[in-house]
Design a protein around this motif. Structure first.
Motif, short mmCIF file in Angstrom:
data_model
loop_
_atom_site.label_atom_id
_atom_site.label_comp_id
_atom_site.label_asym_id
_atom_site.label_seq_id
_atom_site.Cartn_x
_atom_site.Cartn_y
_atom_site.Cartn_z
N GLY A 121 -38.17 -1.89 -13.31
CA GLY A 121 -38.05 -2.61 -14.57
C GLY A 121 -36.60 -2.70 -14.99
N SER A 131 -46.12 -4.87 -13.45
CA SER A 131 -45.43 -3.59 -13.37
C SER A 131 -46.36 -2.49 -12.87
CB SER A 131 -44.87 -3.21 -14.74
OG SER A 131 -44.21 -1.97 -14.70
N VAL A 189 -46.48 -9.11 -17.93
CA VAL A 189 -45.49 -8.35 -17.16
C VAL A 189 -45.99 -6.92 -16.92
CG1 VAL A 189 -43.16 -7.36 -17.23
CG2 VAL A 189 -43.54 -9.75 -17.89
N LEU A 247 -38.89 -7.99 -15.58
CA LEU A 247 -39.21 -7.36 -14.30
C LEU A 247 -38.79 -8.29 -13.17
CD1 LEU A 247 -40.68 -5.00 -12.78
CD2 LEU A 247 -42.77 -6.36 -12.98
N MET A 292 -32.83 -1.58 -11.44
CA MET A 292 -33.66 -2.64 -10.88
C MET A 292 -32.77 -3.57 -10.06
SD MET A 292 -36.15 -5.37 -12.84
CE MET A 292 -34.80 -6.22 -13.68
#
Length: 224
Positions: A38, A30, A26, A173, A157
């Protein structure tokens, strides 16, 4: 009615592509998203550490109420990740052993609960991915209102139904639906680069000239 509606999802990331992300950290994805997105540092794995990847099946609930999560468990498809915006409230658990067992039995890819869970000791022993913001023994209410398959947001997010949701030991994410292919390629390339860096570290060949280059650009004084 706004706040009390159930919609059908209009699109979803392909499951073949989603499963490819299981091998990608992840953190690498990211980094390829400019490190700006996130689900917040408080969304932590509550299971034994298995990675998670699948299309988002979104749920918005009133804090402490899980009526719409029960409905989502009836509607979600194998491979989906149920993502619940519970406003981060930790006073009442939204799911526990029974509901996560239903999700696993129906072959979902995982659950993300922006709220609390319970039966934590049992969840930690299992490989079914569950990410949550906290733990409490107090159970939920089942009165509504809530929404299914609408836009939600967790710690800034934004998640649209059918976006890709990934998770591992570093957190959760959301990968936008129309960028999943490109981000998989970019994150895979980053993984290749990091493998080379680690190889150089272990062989003693690693150098980091970029550090002094940045310091020079910042006009940092260095004693000789």
């Amino acid at each position: 009615m706004l706040g009390l509606q159930i919609r059908q999802r209009q699109r979803a990331v392909n499951l073949v592509l989603a499963r490819k992300f299981l091998t990608v950290p992840v953190a690498n994805v990211s980094d390829c998203m400019s490190r700006l997105f996130g689900g917040g540092a408080n969304l932590r794995p509550m299971h034994n550490g298995e990675s998670m990847s699948g299309p988002a099946f979104t749920v918005k609930v009133r804090p402490g109420d899980n009526l719409m999560i029960h409905k989502a468990l009836e509607m979600a498809l194998p491979g989906d990740v149920i993502v619940v915006d519970g406003d981060g409230d930790l006073n009442n658990a939204l799911v526990g052993e029974i509901m996560t067992s239903v999700a696993k039995y129906r072959k979902l890819a995982g659950m993300v609960i922006y709220g609390a869970v319970r039966d934590a000791a049992t969840l930690r022993k299992n490989d079914f991915p569950v990410f949550a913001a906290g733990v409490t023994h107090r159970g939920p209410y089942r009165d509504g209102p809530g929404e299914i398959n609408t836009s939600i947001a967790i710690s800034g997010m934004v998640i649209e139904p059918g976006d890709l949701i990934i998770g591992d030991g570093d957190g959760v994410l959301c990968v936008p639906y129309d960028q999943a292919d490109a981000l998989y390629a970019a994150a895979t390339a980053k993984g290749v680069l990091e493998t080379k860096i680690l190889k150089d570290i272990h062989s003693g060949a690693y150098t980091s000239p970029w550090v002094d280059e940045i310091l020079a650009r910042l006009n940092c004084s260095l004693d000789s």
